[in-house]
Design a protein around this motif. Sequence first.
Motif, PDB file in Angstrom:
ATOM      1  N   UNK A 132       0.813  -1.220   0.000  1.00  0.00           N
ATOM      2  CA  UNK A 132       0.000   0.000   0.000  1.00  0.00           C
ATOM      3  C   UNK A 132       0.844   1.266   0.000  1.00  0.00           C
ATOM      4  N   UNK A 133       1.897   1.309   0.811  1.00  0.00           N
ATOM      5  CA  UNK A 133       2.724   2.521   0.863  1.00  0.00           C
ATOM      6  C   UNK A 133       3.445   2.750  -0.447  1.00  0.00           C
ATOM      7  N   UNK A 134       3.891   1.675  -1.084  1.00  0.00           N
ATOM      8  CA  UNK A 134       4.595   1.807  -2.369  1.00  0.00           C
ATOM      9  C   UNK A 134       3.646   2.271  -3.468  1.00  0.00           C
ATOM     10  N   UNK A 135       2.443   1.711  -3.465  1.00  0.00           N
ATOM     11  CA  UNK A 135       1.443   2.116  -4.465  1.00  0.00           C
ATOM     12  C   UNK A 135       1.049   3.579  -4.267  1.00  0.00           C
ATOM     13  N   UNK A 136       0.911   3.997  -3.017  1.00  0.00           N
ATOM     14  CA  UNK A 136       0.578   5.398  -2.740  1.00  0.00           C
ATOM     15  C   UNK A 136       1.701   6.320  -3.200  1.00  0.00           C
ATOM     16  N   UNK A 137       2.952   5.881  -3.012  1.00  0.00           N
ATOM     17  CA  UNK A 137       4.090   6.689  -3.456  1.00  0.00           C
ATOM     18  C   UNK A 137       4.103   6.800  -4.984  1.00  0.00           C
ATOM     19  N   UNK A 138       3.843   5.703  -5.676  1.00  0.00           N
ATOM     20  CA  UNK A 138       3.802   5.720  -7.153  1.00  0.00           C
ATOM     21  C   UNK A 138       2.688   6.656  -7.620  1.00  0.00           C
ATOM     22  N   UNK A 143       0.961  10.410 -10.666  1.00  0.00           N
ATOM     23  CA  UNK A 143      -0.381  10.896 -10.957  1.00  0.00           C
ATOM     24  C   UNK A 143      -0.622  12.279 -10.360  1.00  0.00           C
ATOM     25  N   UNK A 144      -0.026  12.522  -9.182  1.00  0.00           N
ATOM     26  CA  UNK A 144      -0.231  13.807  -8.515  1.00  0.00           C
ATOM     27  C   UNK A 144       0.933  14.768  -8.736  1.00  0.00           C
ATOM     28  N   UNK A 145       2.031  14.279  -9.318  1.00  0.00           N
ATOM     29  CA  UNK A 145       3.167  15.143  -9.624  1.00  0.00           C
ATOM     30  C   UNK A 145       3.970  15.571  -8.410  1.00  0.00           C
ATOM     31  N   UNK A 146       3.932  14.799  -7.354  1.00  0.00           N
ATOM     32  CA  UNK A 146       4.689  15.149  -6.150  1.00  0.00           C
ATOM     33  C   UNK A 146       6.182  14.872  -6.354  1.00  0.00           C
TER      34      UNK A 146
END
Length: 179
Positions: A132-138, A143-146
């Motif tokens: 979950x943390x890795x997917x959120x980072x990706x 997708x969010x351009x962070x």
Amino acid sequence: MTPDDLGRMIARIAMKDRAAFDQLYNRTSAKLFGVCLRVLNDRAEAEEALQEVFLKIWTKADRFSVSDLSPISWLAAVARNHAIDRLRARRVSAVDLDDAQSVADPAPGPETLALAGSQKAQIDGCLDELENTRAAAIRGAYLDGMSYAELSERHEVPLNTMRTWLRRSLVKLRECLER
């Protein structure tokens, strides 16, 4: 000239120190001109772009402190990005407006939309296979351009750990998409 010297000059330029700006120009203009010339492939346009680059450096020097780049990398990025913008502007202005009617509609057709929908489902499925943390980072990065720094702060991990997470997660995504 060390990177720290350049960094201090840029910090002084952010405070509108003209002497620091003169020093920076004298020490980096040849390199930045080379960057502009490589992109634009036109000496006169590269000279003009270089002057605009230094104007940007003067007005945006305060943004250097928030970047993760070394001073010379930041300066080269400013020059390269500006030269690319000029190149794009040159291409757009080269389009003849009379030919504009013969250009195809840029909106995707039904076939393209259907293909994109199935690819999105496949990518979502592969993201679900990640921790979950890795997917959120990706998702945050692509997708969010962070930035890496923003992601490492959000997930409370060191910057290099975040880079490793993203690199390894992209490898896993590629492997999943190739199945």
